[in-house]
Design an enzyme around this catalytic site. Structure first.
Site, short mmCIF file in Angstrom:
data_model
loop_
_atom_site.label_atom_id
_atom_site.label_comp_id
_atom_site.label_asym_id
_atom_site.label_seq_id
_atom_site.Cartn_x
_atom_site.Cartn_y
_atom_site.Cartn_z
N GLY A 103 45.15 44.01 44.72
CA GLY A 103 45.97 44.31 44.18
C GLY A 103 46.19 45.27 42.45
N ARG A 145 40.94 45.06 49.17
CA ARG A 145 40.83 43.08 49.32
C ARG A 145 40.01 43.08 50.23
NH1 ARG A 145 45.67 41.90 47.76
NH2 ARG A 145 46.77 43.62 47.33
N ASP A 178 44.77 35.30 43.46
CA ASP A 178 43.80 33.91 44.32
C ASP A 178 42.69 33.91 45.31
OD1 ASP A 178 46.36 34.62 45.77
OD2 ASP A 178 47.12 32.85 46.66
N ASP A 179 43.20 34.68 46.25
CA ASP A 179 42.41 34.44 47.01
C ASP A 179 40.96 35.24 47.27
OD1 ASP A 179 43.72 34.32 49.06
OD2 ASP A 179 44.88 36.47 49.28
N THR A 201 47.15 39.06 38.34
CA THR A 201 47.85 39.89 39.26
C THR A 201 49.59 39.44 38.53
OG1 THR A 201 49.13 38.96 41.04
CG2 THR A 201 48.59 36.70 40.46
#
Ligand code: FBP
Length: 499
Positions: A83, A147, A177-178, A205
């Site tokens: 994002g 993503r 985090d991902d 983020t």
């Protein structure tokens, strides 16, 4: 003023981000100091097995005043992942300026559309002229984002091929985090393949949940919560002025409630739900509804038929019975993604446990459908698509109707619903985020220039003066633990929840 640039953008572009003193002295004389070995947030043995080459590396600190010496030009690739968050363009500007500080012939390539750009080889060179108009601007539109997860052997091999084709010395992954978990996987893979290519992560983020130990904050959180705070403050004033409406405001923050907490501290609404507190106290949906309705009733008794309630978008996942339902649905959807709403619903009714099937059926139709939607590529429920603010407003109205029928409430609920998310993710970065993101770009280059891989670039001491912020390199594996995703245990960077 050129076409498409507003006077505000033009003015904002002139801002010169401030660097910590150690970095402002230049890249040449930076020396690195290694601390002791690191472990992991949890499950250290399992993390070591997944990351035999990069596990246990030391925390790195930098100091200026070294002898410097001849430097070679560096070739670096950068990707924005996940994002949008205010400051992303400044990380890239920071990387470019720092690379030029290392050697004037260094080159920077931006991968287009997120991680997919790496394995499909879509990129563009980021020159000084190209980057200039994006300085201190919000958004990720310089190179886009996405993503996609890099996980299959084919994707890993395709990433390797792209990096070799561009003759890169390093890859910088700017993400949450991902995405930083992806960075750790790639760093390990390149070492396994004996490829001399650094992978460095940068904490991004608006959710504020990528922090821990030496990583004090992700960039973007400061700006986004200020933008939402301003909007909520305006709504509080309107509620008081009009004296007749209750506003239910859902705020972004997929898992953690940091954004909601920060906005609540800034604006003092009548009620703010914090997901982590709901889980700690094991509050059911019924209890959350009752407590909210009780606040409405007590304010009515005090002559105030208006108010503001903040709801974190991840609230639903913290409610115990909803958590169980979502876990079961995640496992189910991992096996059978896709299909129309009716098919998904039938499948769920057949395969869920009886208590979860009952919870699902008790929800309004729109919420049920939203919960059955496909997960993102990392297996997360897309909570931004679930209208939790509407669910709460509808259930509170029901409860108040029941109380009116019993004669314990004499009003009615006039509710407005809002979702503040996308409004804040692309705002021009605050001075804090502009400086922080620009500095993180420099730390990434400092790590690359010293051949380090599998690290996250960080700056600590963030509540102190800018000049004293301390650049550090944090081993990505030290931020990891094992979690269940898509129904199986996998190593991931741990999310920092509200404590
Ligand atoms: P990141 O974790 O990638 O930074 O994204 C955070 C976020 O803004 C969440 O707050 C929100 O739930 C989600 O992205 C929305 O996702 P999308 O951009 O796919 O609509």
């Amino acid at each position: 003023m050129s076409l498409g640039v507003s006077p505000l953008d033009a003015e904002r572009r002139k801002y010169r981000p401030r660097l910590p003193t150690v970095l402002a002295r230049g890249m040449a004389g930076l020396e690195v100091e290694a601390g002791g070995p690191t472990a992991a947030v949890a499950d250290a043995d399992a993390i070591r097995k997944h990351f035999p080459q990069t596990f246990g590396r030391p925390l790195l600190r930098f100091r200026s005043g070294g002898p410097g010496g001849a430097a070679k030009p560096l070739r670096v690739g950068v990707v924005l992942s996940g994002g949008q968050a205010p400051g992303g363009h400044n990380v890239i500007a920071g990387i470019l300026d720092a690379l030029r500080g290392v050697h004037g012939e260094s080159r920077l390539h931006g991968f287009l559309g997120g991680p997919r750009g790496i394995f499909t080889g879509q990129h563009r060179e980021l020159t000084v002229d190209l980057v200039e108009p994006y300085r201190n601007s919000g958004g990720f539109d310089m190179i886009g984002s996405g993503r996609d997860k890099i996980e299959t052997p084919e994707q890993l091999a395709a990433c390797r091929a792209t990096c070799e084709k561009l003759d890169l010395d390093a890859l910088v992954i700017i993400g949450g985090d991902d995405s930083n978990t992806n960075a750790a996987v790639l760093a390990e893979y390149f070492l396994e393949q004996q490829l001399d290519l650094s992978v460095i992560g940068v904490p991004k983020t608006i959710d504020g949940d990528l922090k821990g130990g030496p990583v004090e904050a992700s960039f973007g959180f400061d700006t986004a919560s200020k933008v939402y705070g301003e909007l909520i403050g305006n709504i509080c004033r309107d509620a008081k002025s009009a004296g007749k409406y209750w506003h239910f405001v859902k705020l972004m923050g997929r898992s953690a409630s940091h954004v909601t907490l920060e906005c609540a501290l800034r604006t003092r609404p009548n009620l703010a739900w914090i997901g982590e507190e709901v889980r700690k106290n094991e509050l059911t949906l019924r209890e959350i509804v009752d407590r909210t309705a009780d606040v409405v009733r007590r304010r009515r008794e005090a002559g105030r038929s208006y108010g503001v309630v903040l709801v974190p978008e991840g609230l639903i996942e913290f409610i115990p019975e909803m958590r169980v339902l979502i876990d079961e649905l995640n496992a189910l959807l991992a096996l059978h993604a896709g299909g129309d709403a009716e098919t998904q619903r039938r499948r769920a009714a057949e395969q869920l446990t009886a208590p979860s099937a009952a919870v699902l059926e008790s929800l309004p139709g729109n919420i049920r459908e939203q919960l059955l939607k496909d997960r993102d590529s990392h297996g997360n429920v897309q909570v931004s698509l679930i209208e939790t603010e509407s669910l709460l407003a509808a259930k509170v109205a029901e409860r108040l109707d029941a109380w009116r029928a019993e004669g314990t409430f004499d009003g009615s609920l006039k509710a407005h619903r809002h979702f503040f998310g996308y409004e804040g993710r692309c705002a021009a970065p605050s001075n804090f985020d502009a400086d922080y993101a620009y500095g993180l770009g420099h730390v990434a280059v400092a790590l690359i220039a010293r051949g380090r891989t599998g690290y996250m670039a960080a700056l600590r001491g963030l509540t102190g003066p800018r000049g004293a912020w301390e650049p550090v390199g944090v081993p990505l594996t030290s931020l990891m633990r094992i979690e269940r995703r898509k129904g199986r245990p996998v190593p991931v960077i741990a999310k920092a929840l509200v404590e």
